[in-house]
Design a protein around this motif. Structure first.
Motif, PDB file in Angstrom:
ATOM      1  N   HIS A 473       5.664 -11.865  -3.739  1.00  9.37           N
ATOM      2  CA  HIS A 473       4.818 -10.686  -3.496  1.00  9.37           C
ATOM      3  C   HIS A 473       3.768 -10.621  -4.591  1.00  9.37           C
ATOM      4  CE1 HIS A 473       7.697  -8.967  -0.579  1.00  9.37           C
ATOM      5  NE2 HIS A 473       8.593  -9.553  -1.347  1.00  9.37           N
ATOM      6  N   LEU A 474       2.511 -10.594  -4.202  1.00  6.70           N
ATOM      7  CA  LEU A 474       1.440 -10.515  -5.188  1.00  6.70           C
ATOM      8  C   LEU A 474       0.765  -9.146  -5.044  1.00  6.70           C
ATOM      9  CD1 LEU A 474       0.256 -12.300  -7.358  1.00  6.70           C
ATOM     10  CD2 LEU A 474      -1.338 -13.231  -5.698  1.00  6.70           C
ATOM     11  N   VAL A 475       0.778  -8.349  -6.136  1.00  7.10           N
ATOM     12  CA  VAL A 475       0.278  -6.968  -6.057  1.00  7.10           C
ATOM     13  C   VAL A 475      -0.977  -6.812  -6.909  1.00  7.10           C
ATOM     14  CG1 VAL A 475       0.908  -4.522  -6.254  1.00  7.10           C
ATOM     15  CG2 VAL A 475       2.702  -6.240  -5.928  1.00  7.10           C
ATOM     16  N   PHE A 507      -2.250  -4.575  -1.791  1.00  8.72           N
ATOM     17  CA  PHE A 507      -3.378  -3.980  -2.517  1.00  8.72           C
ATOM     18  C   PHE A 507      -3.040  -2.503  -2.738  1.00  8.72           C
ATOM     19  CE2 PHE A 507      -5.506  -7.364   0.109  1.00  8.72           C
ATOM     20  CZ  PHE A 507      -5.613  -8.268  -0.951  1.00  8.72           C
ATOM     21  N   VAL A 508      -2.972  -2.109  -4.018  1.00  4.93           N
ATOM     22  CA  VAL A 508      -2.553  -0.731  -4.351  1.00  4.93           C
ATOM     23  C   VAL A 508      -3.745   0.036  -4.916  1.00  4.93           C
ATOM     24  CG1 VAL A 508      -1.031   0.675  -5.794  1.00  4.93           C
ATOM     25  CG2 VAL A 508      -0.178  -1.455  -4.801  1.00  4.93           C
ATOM     26  N   HIS A 509      -4.005   1.205  -4.338  1.00  5.86           N
ATOM     27  CA  HIS A 509      -5.135   2.027  -4.784  1.00  5.86           C
ATOM     28  C   HIS A 509      -4.616   3.403  -5.208  1.00  5.86           C
ATOM     29  CE1 HIS A 509      -9.065   3.848  -4.992  1.00  5.86           C
ATOM     30  NE2 HIS A 509      -8.744   4.741  -4.086  1.00  5.86           N
ATOM     31  N   VAL A 510      -5.102   3.894  -6.362  1.00 11.98           N
ATOM     32  CA  VAL A 510      -4.692   5.227  -6.835  1.00 11.98           C
ATOM     33  C   VAL A 510      -5.896   6.153  -6.768  1.00 11.98           C
ATOM     34  CG1 VAL A 510      -3.785   6.574  -8.763  1.00 11.98           C
ATOM     35  CG2 VAL A 510      -2.954   4.246  -8.386  1.00 11.98           C
ATOM     36  N   LEU A 518      -0.270  17.304  -6.578  1.00 13.38           N
ATOM     37  CA  LEU A 518      -0.086  16.565  -5.329  1.00 13.38           C
ATOM     38  C   LEU A 518       0.506  15.187  -5.632  1.00 13.38           C
ATOM     39  CD1 LEU A 518      -0.804  16.927  -2.246  1.00 13.38           C
ATOM     40  CD2 LEU A 518      -2.695  15.380  -2.693  1.00 13.38           C
ATOM     41  N   SER A 519       1.421  14.710  -4.789  1.00 16.39           N
ATOM     42  CA  SER A 519       2.022  13.391  -4.998  1.00 16.39           C
ATOM     43  C   SER A 519       2.380  12.829  -3.625  1.00 16.39           C
ATOM     44  CB  SER A 519       3.270  13.570  -5.869  1.00 16.39           C
ATOM     45  OG  SER A 519       3.615  12.373  -6.472  1.00 16.39           O
ATOM     46  N   GLU A 520       1.483  12.031  -3.034  1.00 21.17           N
ATOM     47  CA  GLU A 520       1.759  11.493  -1.702  1.00 21.17           C
ATOM     48  C   GLU A 520       1.157  10.091  -1.573  1.00 21.17           C
ATOM     49  OE1 GLU A 520      -0.068  14.657   0.624  1.00 21.17           O
ATOM     50  OE2 GLU A 520      -1.968  13.579   0.723  1.00 21.17           O
ATOM     51  N   TYR A 521       1.570   9.376  -0.542  1.00 22.56           N
ATOM     52  CA  TYR A 521       1.035   8.023  -0.364  1.00 22.56           C
ATOM     53  C   TYR A 521       0.888   7.719   1.117  1.00 22.56           C
ATOM     54  CZ  TYR A 521       5.641   6.196   1.062  1.00 22.56           C
ATOM     55  OH  TYR A 521       6.809   5.942   1.748  1.00 22.56           O
ATOM     56  N   SER A 522       0.057   6.703   1.411  1.00 26.42           N
ATOM     57  CA  SER A 522      -0.055   6.237   2.796  1.00 26.42           C
ATOM     58  C   SER A 522      -0.028   4.712   2.761  1.00 26.42           C
ATOM     59  CB  SER A 522      -1.343   6.746   3.437  1.00 26.42           C
ATOM     60  OG  SER A 522      -2.449   6.281   2.695  1.00 26.42           O
ATOM     61  N   VAL A 523       0.440   4.106   3.849  1.00 25.02           N
ATOM     62  CA  VAL A 523       0.544   2.643   3.920  1.00 25.02           C
ATOM     63  C   VAL A 523      -0.261   2.160   5.116  1.00 25.02           C
ATOM     64  CG1 VAL A 523       2.115   0.702   4.277  1.00 25.02           C
ATOM     65  CG2 VAL A 523       2.838   2.626   2.876  1.00 25.02           C
ATOM     66  N   ARG A 533      -1.809  -2.589   2.446  1.00 23.15           N
ATOM     67  CA  ARG A 533      -2.510  -1.736   1.467  1.00 23.15           C
ATOM     68  C   ARG A 533      -1.732  -0.424   1.298  1.00 23.15           C
ATOM     69  NH1 ARG A 533      -8.007   0.149  -0.454  1.00 23.15           N
ATOM     70  NH2 ARG A 533      -7.867   2.413  -0.384  1.00 23.15           N
ATOM     71  N   VAL A 534      -1.490  -0.039   0.034  1.00 23.15           N
ATOM     72  CA  VAL A 534      -0.791   1.222  -0.260  1.00 23.15           C
ATOM     73  C   VAL A 534      -1.750   2.111  -1.039  1.00 23.15           C
ATOM     74  CG1 VAL A 534       1.165   2.303  -1.446  1.00 23.15           C
ATOM     75  CG2 VAL A 534       1.441   0.041  -0.406  1.00 23.15           C
ATOM     76  N   GLU A 535      -1.913   3.343  -0.572  1.00 18.77           N
ATOM     77  CA  GLU A 535      -2.800   4.272  -1.295  1.00 18.77           C
ATOM     78  C   GLU A 535      -2.002   5.462  -1.804  1.00 18.77           C
ATOM     79  OE1 GLU A 535      -6.660   7.095  -0.481  1.00 18.77           O
ATOM     80  OE2 GLU A 535      -6.609   5.122   0.465  1.00 18.77           O
ATOM     81  N   PHE A 536      -2.048   5.698  -3.127  1.00 16.68           N
ATOM     82  CA  PHE A 536      -1.389   6.868  -3.718  1.00 16.68           C
ATOM     83  C   PHE A 536      -2.427   7.955  -3.923  1.00 16.68           C
ATOM     84  CE2 PHE A 536       1.367   3.395  -5.209  1.00 16.68           C
ATOM     85  CZ  PHE A 536       2.594   3.882  -4.815  1.00 16.68           C
ATOM     86  N   ARG A 537      -2.072   9.195  -3.550  1.00 15.31           N
ATOM     87  CA  ARG A 537      -2.944  10.334  -3.849  1.00 15.31           C
ATOM     88  C   ARG A 537      -2.194  11.223  -4.827  1.00 15.31           C
ATOM     89  NH1 ARG A 537      -4.367  13.741   0.046  1.00 15.31           N
ATOM     90  NH2 ARG A 537      -6.474  14.104  -0.717  1.00 15.31           N
ATOM     91  N   LEU A 538      -2.649  11.219  -6.083  1.00  9.23           N
ATOM     92  CA  LEU A 538      -1.919  11.926  -7.140  1.00  9.23           C
ATOM     93  C   LEU A 538      -2.800  13.007  -7.763  1.00  9.23           C
ATOM     94  CD1 LEU A 538      -0.381   8.790  -8.902  1.00  9.23           C
ATOM     95  CD2 LEU A 538       0.668  10.184  -7.127  1.00  9.23           C
ATOM     96  N   GLY A 539      -2.190  14.163  -8.057  1.00  7.96           N
ATOM     97  CA  GLY A 539      -2.914  15.266  -8.700  1.00  7.96           C
ATOM     98  C   GLY A 539      -3.274  14.910 -10.133  1.00  7.96           C
ATOM     99  N   PHE A 540      -4.257  15.656 -10.702  1.00  5.14           N
ATOM    100  CA  PHE A 540      -4.718  15.307 -12.058  1.00  5.14           C
ATOM    101  C   PHE A 540      -3.698  15.704 -13.129  1.00  5.14           C
ATOM    102  CE2 PHE A 540      -6.512  19.496 -11.136  1.00  5.14           C
ATOM    103  CZ  PHE A 540      -6.252  20.215 -12.289  1.00  5.14           C
TER     104      PHE A 540
END
Length: 651
Positions: A473-475, A507-510, A518-523, A533-540
């Motif tokens: 697995h290459l991330v 491919f991981v995007h923050v 907020l702490s959620e993700y989508s694939v 592709r995994v996208e994290f949506r994180l609060g500041f």
């Protein structure tokens, strides 16, 4: 958030007293001493001074912060960066207000502990036994207390934090009782409630306007009130403020009434009206309680500085630093680098100024700047909420005129020590602006390509057994907001540098969002079991622990049979051994092939210097270094265009 910020509870009120009012609550220790200064005591000076204090606390703290600004909560969180996060969507330029305000607030954190602790310890001189106490001894005591306070930070403050509330209840009760016991010395002091005495003092008293610089010290902690909204809730702050403000005003009235009984005299330098109104037998207890209150005030400011820097890091306004979480309590964090910086700053202030009366000169200038920035951001916040323009203009006229008056009165302090906090705030602002601008310059260079154009060749590479496998697995950490795009440098790393064959490419995007927790993700499965592709949506305010979060995402996908993470090697596959994960982090260095204008070249040089001393990219994302490969690549922002080369032919 889970807490109702309008709810009022007894426990919440006690906590609010312990956390929020340290700075504003300890101001009676030095405000009146600063107002009277070396002036002969007169009716106008004392009554006008108290009138200024009462109306400053009313207009600045009660109306501006408690009633108005507390409404601007970002999902229950407050503070200058939360306010900036609320408005930045509507206007990118508001970042400048956030940066100046944040830098000024941090600079203020360097002078609050020294002035409050020194004022409290100097109270010992009121006692007959200690009246010859040397300033050097006082400096040593203050340094010992401050050193202990900063050493304590790394262990967290939950256990002592529980004692803060009751101690502050005791402190404010003491303020109120001492004040009441002296008001009868001269009931004429009650005239101070009329604002005309304040106006008379500022307009007719010689250099009366400059007294505003000393008056301003009574409201310096108002900004902390807003910053701690998330810890205590709006309801608790508003209700507890009624008690706090009453005790503060009673104490100022008591000090004023005592001063009126000394009319015509000039207060000796070592006398502080705050301690003079105490009965002889009580002074030692008074000094002890004042010292505890000043330690609590300092603690609140230090914790506030940690929170401020953590928010600035997530909002990309500050270099990444190591953040520790000493306790399980939400929002309790410790940043060793900032702790050291604050400690060195506080110790330097104590050694440089030595006496609290000298520190008053340096105090207040930077916090005025912070309050001005909050006013500008709040006015813009009202504009985004479609408030009638007339109200916004009224707000700006009232508060900009009040705060600019304070600023001009405080500017006189510049040469007397005010330059210290201005220089510190300036240095902090420089770090923020360099970090922010360099990101803008770098983003001009980042080239995005369409991912679908490269999918066939990535698939072929994945199935090409003639190339040794790099990892199962290459991330890659990607900064592409658009899921259909990818940085060109990532494609270059996979295909050109040394072809990296893997079974699955991740491919991981923050994405850091304006909502604090907020702490959620989508694939997005681009090619099943090959490109994801995994996208994290994180609060500041959320810590970026990508290692743990990514593992949770993969486990969740395995449970849902969305991905097969078993090793593809035959011997391992039949025994269900999970394949290895390898993270690739790209580190930039400034290429020599750059032709940047001077200003941008300086910004980039400073950026790379800051990068060298700050936390590495992989630790900033919370990745385990044993699974990370760092790839360095040149940052060519502005390719050199005027290079001339001529070929000569040998005959």
């Amino acid at each position: 958030m889970g807490i109702n910020i309008n709810r009022v509870t007894l426990a919440g009120l006690v906590v609010a007293l312990g956390i929020i009012y340290g700075d504003i609550g300890t101001s009676p220790l030095y405000v009146f001493k600063a107002i009277v200064g070396g002036n002969p005591i007169s009716d106008l000076l004392v009554i006008g001074g108290i009138s200024c204090i009462i109306w400053t606390l009313t207009l600045q703290t009660t109306v501006k912060y408690v009633i108005l600004t507390l409404r601007a909560d970002n999902k229950g969180e407050g503070g200058i960066f939360s306010l900036y996060a609320l408005v930045r969507r509507h206007a990118k330029w508001t970042v400048i207000f956030g940066m100046i305000g944040g830098a000024a607030l941090l600079a203020d954190g360097i002078i609050t502990p020294p002035i409050t602790v020194t004022s409290a310890i100097e109270g010992l001189r009121t006692l007959e036994v200690f009246k010859d106490l040397s300033q050097l001894t006082i400096v040593k005591i203050v340094l010992t207390i401050i050193t202990g306070l900063f050493i304590m930070q790394q262990f967290g403050t939950v256990s002592i934090g529980r004692m803060f509330g009751p101690i502050m209840v005791l402190w404010f009760s003491m303020l109120g009782i001492l004040g009441i016991s002296h008001i009868t010395d001269d009931l004429g002091i009650l005239r101070a409630f009329s604002p005309h005495y304040a106006i008379e003092l500022l307009t007719t008293y010689p250099k009366g306007f400059l007294i505003l610089g000393a008056v301003f010290l009574c409201t310096t902690g108002a900004e902390a009130l807003y910053s701690d909204l998330g810890h205590c809730g709006r309801g608790n702050i508003r209700v507890s403020w009624i008690f706090v403000k009453s005790c503060l005003i009673l104490n100022y009235l008591g000090q004023g009434a005592w001063l009126l009984s000394q009319k015509g005299q000039i207060l000796p330098k070592d006398q502080n009206p705050f301690f003079m109104i105490m009965p002889e037998w009580f002074i030692i207890f008074g000094v002890l309680i004042a010292t505890l209150a000043s330690i609590i005030a300092s603690q609140a400011l230090i914790s506030g500085s940690f929170t401020l820097i953590a928010e600035a890091m997530r909002l990309n306004l500050w270099p990444k630093m190591r953040v520790n979480y000493p306790t399980e309590m939400r929002g309790q964090l410790y940043i060793p680098g900032i702790n050291t910086m604050l400690f060195v700053g506080c110790a330097a202030i104590v050694i440089l100024f030595q006496e609290s009366s000298h520190m008053e000169a340096a105090y207040g200038l930077s916090i005025t700047i912070c309050m001005l920035m909050t006013s500008c951001l709040f006015a813009f916040y009202l504009y985004t909420r479609r408030v009638w323009t007339g109200w916004i203009l009224l707000y700006l006229i009232v508060y900009l005129s009040i705060e600019f008056s304070f600023l001009f009165a405080n500017l006189v302090k510049f040469m007397h020590g005010g330059y210290v906090t201005v220089v510190v705030a300036g240095a902090l602002f420089l770090v923020m602006i360099v970090w922010f601008k360099s990101r803008k310059i770098k983003n001009r260079y980042v080239e995005f390509v369409r991912l679908e154009d490269y999918l066939p060749i990535i698939q072929e590479l994945s199935n090409d057994t003639s190339i040794p496998k790099y990892a199962t697995h290459l991330v890659y950490m990607s900064s592409a907001d658009n899921p259909k795009e990818i940085e060109h440098k990532i494609i270059y790393s996979i295909l050109n540098k040394k072809p990296k064959r893997a079974d699955i490419y991740w491919f991981v995007h923050v994405d850091v969002v304006d909502e604090p927790y907020l702490s959620e993700y989508s694939v997005q499965t681009i090619i099943p079991n090959e490109v994801i592709r995994v996208e994290f949506r994180l609060g500041f305010k959320v810590e970026q622990r990508i290692n743990l979060m990514f593992r949770m995402v993969v486990e969740d996908m395995v449970r849902n049979k969305e991905v097969n993470i078993t090793s593809r090697y035959e011997s391992l596959s039949k025994n269900n051994v999970v394949g290895d994960f390898q993270f690739i982090v790209m580190e930039k260095f400034l290429s020599h092939d750059n032709d940047l204008p001077l200003y941008e070249r300086m910004v980039m040089k400073m950026y790379f210097f800051l990068k060298k001393i700050s936390l590495s990219e992989e630790r900033g994302f919370g990745l385990d270094s044993s699974y990370v490969t760092i790839e360095k690549y040149p940052l060519v922002v502005a390719p050199v265009t005027n290079l001339q080369l001529r070929r000569i032919i040998h005959h």
